[in-house]
Scaffold this motif. Structure first.
Motif, PDB file in Angstrom:
ATOM      1  N   GLU A 156      -9.005  -5.953   2.022  1.00 11.17           N
ATOM      2  CA  GLU A 156      -7.623  -5.607   2.377  1.00 11.17           C
ATOM      3  C   GLU A 156      -7.584  -4.365   3.267  1.00 11.17           C
ATOM      4  O   GLU A 156      -6.839  -4.319   4.253  1.00 11.17           O
ATOM      5  N   GLU A 157      -8.383  -3.363   2.916  1.00 11.98           N
ATOM      6  CA  GLU A 157      -8.449  -2.159   3.751  1.00 11.98           C
ATOM      7  C   GLU A 157      -8.995  -2.505   5.134  1.00 11.98           C
ATOM      8  O   GLU A 157      -8.560  -1.944   6.148  1.00 11.98           O
ATOM      9  N   GLY A 158      -9.957  -3.438   5.169  1.00 14.11           N
ATOM     10  CA  GLY A 158     -10.489  -3.899   6.446  1.00 14.11           C
ATOM     11  C   GLY A 158      -9.406  -4.494   7.327  1.00 14.11           C
ATOM     12  O   GLY A 158      -9.341  -4.226   8.536  1.00 14.11           O
ATOM     13  N   ALA A 159      -8.526  -5.298   6.725  1.00 10.55           N
ATOM     14  CA  ALA A 159      -7.417  -5.889   7.482  1.00 10.55           C
ATOM     15  C   ALA A 159      -6.451  -4.809   7.980  1.00 10.55           C
ATOM     16  O   ALA A 159      -5.832  -4.948   9.039  1.00 10.55           O
ATOM     17  N   MET A 160      -6.341  -3.714   7.228  1.00 12.85           N
ATOM     18  CA  MET A 160      -5.444  -2.613   7.610  1.00 12.85           C
ATOM     19  C   MET A 160      -5.984  -1.794   8.791  1.00 12.85           C
ATOM     20  O   MET A 160      -5.280  -0.948   9.339  1.00 12.85           O
ATOM     21  N   CYS A 161      -7.247  -2.044   9.185  1.00  9.65           N
ATOM     22  CA  CYS A 161      -7.778  -1.341  10.370  1.00  9.65           C
ATOM     23  C   CYS A 161      -6.952  -1.664  11.613  1.00  9.65           C
ATOM     24  O   CYS A 161      -6.883  -0.841  12.531  1.00  9.65           O
ATOM     25  N   ILE A 324      -8.621   8.895   5.027  1.00  7.66           N
ATOM     26  CA  ILE A 324      -7.393   8.103   5.090  1.00  7.66           C
ATOM     27  C   ILE A 324      -7.429   7.084   3.960  1.00  7.66           C
ATOM     28  O   ILE A 324      -8.448   6.430   3.733  1.00  7.66           O
ATOM     29  N   ASP A 325      -6.298   6.951   3.265  1.00  2.00           N
ATOM     30  CA  ASP A 325      -6.138   5.935   2.217  1.00  2.00           C
ATOM     31  C   ASP A 325      -4.961   5.047   2.601  1.00  2.00           C
ATOM     32  O   ASP A 325      -3.814   5.484   2.574  1.00  2.00           O
ATOM     33  N   VAL A 326      -5.260   3.798   2.983  1.00  2.00           N
ATOM     34  CA  VAL A 326      -4.190   2.876   3.390  1.00  2.00           C
ATOM     35  C   VAL A 326      -3.695   2.022   2.221  1.00  2.00           C
ATOM     36  O   VAL A 326      -2.703   1.292   2.360  1.00  2.00           O
ATOM     37  N   LYS A 327      -4.346   2.120   1.080  1.00  2.00           N
ATOM     38  CA  LYS A 327      -3.995   1.234  -0.038  1.00  2.00           C
ATOM     39  C   LYS A 327      -2.519   1.340  -0.464  1.00  2.00           C
ATOM     40  O   LYS A 327      -1.904   0.319  -0.765  1.00  2.00           O
ATOM     41  N   PRO A 328      -1.923   2.569  -0.470  1.00  5.02           N
ATOM     42  CA  PRO A 328      -0.517   2.646  -0.880  1.00  5.02           C
ATOM     43  C   PRO A 328       0.444   1.914   0.058  1.00  5.02           C
ATOM     44  O   PRO A 328       1.591   1.637  -0.325  1.00  5.02           O
ATOM     45  N   ILE A 355       6.417  -2.677   2.809  1.00  7.36           N
ATOM     46  CA  ILE A 355       5.798  -1.963   3.934  1.00  7.36           C
ATOM     47  C   ILE A 355       4.746  -2.893   4.554  1.00  7.36           C
ATOM     48  O   ILE A 355       4.930  -3.372   5.660  1.00  7.36           O
ATOM     49  N   LYS A 356       3.669  -3.161   3.855  1.00 10.39           N
ATOM     50  CA  LYS A 356       2.687  -4.112   4.370  1.00 10.39           C
ATOM     51  C   LYS A 356       2.560  -5.271   3.397  1.00 10.39           C
ATOM     52  O   LYS A 356       2.234  -5.082   2.224  1.00 10.39           O
ATOM     53  N   VAL A 357       2.835  -6.479   3.902  1.00  7.68           N
ATOM     54  CA  VAL A 357       2.714  -7.706   3.117  1.00  7.68           C
ATOM     55  C   VAL A 357       1.356  -8.327   3.471  1.00  7.68           C
ATOM     56  O   VAL A 357       1.030  -8.518   4.638  1.00  7.68           O
TER      57      VAL A 357
END
Length: 361
Positions: A156-161, A324-328, A355-357
């Protein structure tokens, strides 16, 4: 056909994808992959996020000057697991978890040769018509655009890149560092990743502005030094600027407009200190009326960004190191069935607390 690509007549898996077929109509249908080239990998998608542009295409069949003229597979924020590698691929092996950079440039034009490949006019970008996207069981993609995830970084974090790359590219364009106080107009997903990126680049003070109290509360929880609620009225710009400058209580060296409306850009131009910089990130309005002359008289520079370039390695390092923490930002998760795809896009389009689906495929 089962959800997410179960067996076909010959026992071979049928690759399924979410197709945008008409306004407000998505259908999970078979998606035939191109043959695997020598420098390509076949990736099983595991995490795919919904972007504002995906919602634009769904609602209107267009985004800016890109128009959907025939059915197209949607989605471009993605990560997955390598299932097959081309004969020339040396950087990846089957089983590697990877984040995919979604744009394939020509590597021949002057922009590509000059290192600004994001400006390539021949760019083939996931889910930008007529190129198919990545909300599918599997995709084929060049290996050099698939970046191996560190062990402590999730799919999931990878997709948030992908969205994070926009914030990182904006910070690079605006030369953010430890001496730059930052104003961000807009606390949507891109405003929030720009906040995270600006902090990672060393900005000592970051103020974020929005019309929505919930989004502002999220920005505060992610580390914004202060938040300012404004109205949507052009008449309130002068008053908004006073509130913003008071909240900053210092020079505003760089402003990011992550919304892209006449109101947000005018506010950013007026609030930025003499000699500062405004970076236009959002694309809310194709045309806008803004006070350019007074800004020019104060030598406020204006820069724009388009997507990103060379950002995935830095994104992954920021995620690996915990800078950086994108999980939230990932607020909603869905599976990959017809019903869930429709519901996920409805949730994303509504905004509010979404926010992010993210799809978990």
């Amino acid at each position: 056909m089962g959800k997410g690509g179960e067996g076909g007549m010959d026992g071979k898996e049928v690759n399924m994808a979410a197709w945008l077929v008409s306004v407000n109509t998505l259908k999970i249908q078979p998606f035939e992959l191109p043959p695997l080239g020598p420098h390509d990998v076949r990736v099983r998608m595991k995490a795919v996020g919904i972007c504002g542009s995906d919602v634009h295409y769904l609602k209107t069949m267009r985004c800016a000057h890109f128009v959907v003229k025939e059915p197209m597979v949607i989605g471009h924020e993605c990560a997955g697991v390598v299932e097959e590698v081309g004969i020339e691929v040396k950087s990846l092996v089957v089983g590697d978890r990877v984040a995919l950079e979604p744009g394939i440039s020509c590597w021949r034009c002057k922009y590509c040769k000059g290192g600004r490949y994001n400006l390539c006019s021949e760019m083939k970008f996931f889910a930008t018509p007529p190129v198919h996207g990545s909300l599918a069981n599997q995709v084929v993609h060049p290996a050099d655009l698939c970046f191996k995830l560190p062990n402590n970084v999730s799919l999931e974090e990878g997709a948030m890149c992908e969205p994070l790359s926009v914030g990182i590219h904006a910070c690079r364009r605006a030369d953010i560092g430890p001496e730059k106080n930052v104003l961000i107009m807009g606390a949507g997903p891109i405003g929030l990743v720009t906040l995270l990126a600006a902090r990672a680049f060393g900005s000592p003070r970051i103020i974020i502005v929005d019309v929505d109290e919930y989004r502002l509360s999220v920005a505060k929880s992610l580390g914004a030094d202060d938040i300012v609620k404004v109205s949507t009225s052009m008449q309130d710009i002068d008053e908004d600027v006073i509130h913003i400058q008071k909240a900053m209580d210092a020079e505003i060296d760089v402003s990011f407009d992550c919304a892209g409306f006449s109101k947000t850009m005018s506010t950013a131009l007026n609030a930025t200190s003499p000699g500062g910089k405004v970076c236009l990130v959002g694309m809310g309005h194709n045309e806008m009326t803004v006070p350019l002359t007074p800004a020019a008289a104060r030598e406020v520079d204006i820069v724009g960004i388009f997507r990103y370039k060379d950002t995935w390695p830095l994104c992954l390092e920021f995620l690996r190191s915990g800078k950086i923490d994108v999980k939230p930002l990932i607020t909603h998760r869905f599976g990959f069935s017809q019903k869930e795809v429709e519901e996920a896009f409805e949730v994303s389009a509504r905004g509010g607390d979404a926010i992010k689906v993210m799809f978990n495929i």
